[in-house]
Scaffold this motif. Sequence first.
Motif, PDB file in Angstrom:
ATOM      1  N   ARG A  84      -7.481   2.875  -6.463  1.00 29.20           N
ATOM      2  CA  ARG A  84      -6.348   3.524  -7.131  1.00 29.20           C
ATOM      3  C   ARG A  84      -5.626   2.510  -8.005  1.00 29.20           C
ATOM      4  NH1 ARG A  84      -3.617   5.132  -2.931  1.00 29.20           N
ATOM      5  NH2 ARG A  84      -3.793   7.402  -3.086  1.00 29.20           N
ATOM      6  N   ASP A 143      -0.937   8.320 -10.817  1.00 26.82           N
ATOM      7  CA  ASP A 143      -1.953   7.699  -9.970  1.00 26.82           C
ATOM      8  C   ASP A 143      -3.323   7.984 -10.569  1.00 26.82           C
ATOM      9  OD1 ASP A 143      -0.470   6.484  -8.069  1.00 26.82           O
ATOM     10  OD2 ASP A 143      -0.672   8.035  -6.555  1.00 26.82           O
ATOM     11  N   GLN A 184      -6.938   7.759  -9.534  1.00 21.34           N
ATOM     12  CA  GLN A 184      -7.762   7.565  -8.342  1.00 21.34           C
ATOM     13  C   GLN A 184      -9.231   7.749  -8.706  1.00 21.34           C
ATOM     14  OE1 GLN A 184      -6.320  10.210  -5.285  1.00 21.34           O
ATOM     15  NE2 GLN A 184      -4.182   9.845  -5.836  1.00 21.34           N
TER      16      GLN A 184
END
Length: 314
Positions: free
Chosen positions: A5, A20, A22
């Motif tokens: 991440r 974020d 990921q």
Amino acid sequence: MGFARTHTVALQGAVGHLIDVQADVSPGQVGTTLVGRADATLAEGRDRVRMAVVNSRLEWPSTRRITVLLSPADLPKTGTHYDLAIAVAVLAAADVVPRGALEGTVFIGELSLDGGLRSVPGVLPMVLAASRRGVRCVVVPEPQAREAAMVPGVIVLGVRSLGQVVAELRDEEVPSAPPVPDPASHSYLGWRGQARLDELDMSDLVGMREAKFAAEVAAAGGHHLLLTGPKGCGKTSLAERIPGILPDLDAEESVELTAIRSLAGSLDPAAGLVRRPPYSAPHHDATKPSLVGGGSGRVQPGLISQAHGGVLFL
């Protein structure tokens, strides 16, 4: 192979949201899937990122299934500045770079096919949003490092290529790379007579004692002002001298106005933060979009927004 991440920033107008990024690299049907309400411009980043990694002589997990999530998934995302964060997240998931080196860092930048970085608009409001969320380190294209450094308390790393980013994360010797082209700016389209406003002063006006007093009261109290009279009586001359009697912008206003200019593409990073109140006088035939801004995808500030903290003369 596994999960990693990192972070970048999404812009909605001048408002930034920490994203974020990921990445999961695992066995399965070979391919790269990008999820999280990415538009067509961002979806094309899958190919840009893959070729940038390969041409940087780094290992792309070509025999694995790659899934990239941009979270929060319900927030629309557009632009090319996600490229660097996606590339770093995939490389970390593939154990090419250490995952621990990504903590507390935001990555901003567009990738070219040879692995070089390109400048993107809106770096200042992105870094400002990241700072307000507690981020203390940002990686940006080299020409925009000075712009990002306008936000106090943030460590800025200006880089030229994906290879340099990977070397920094691995704590290795940073390789050389060609310079990043300077960002395009709308300042080339500016009116050459705009600079004359810097020399105007209220003392230039002879007479007009009551009108000047009314302008001073409006400037002191932050009031609106209605100027009426026949052509040539001095309405414009009075209005364009009001910024000269306004105080300097405070720290918050200065950052906000500078961020708006960054979005508009008219910011000169060498000049630093904008300290003086602006003056905007749209033509009477100006269109609604030019006044209020907007647009699909990348939002452009209008002339009203560009007068933030200063004088808007209509």
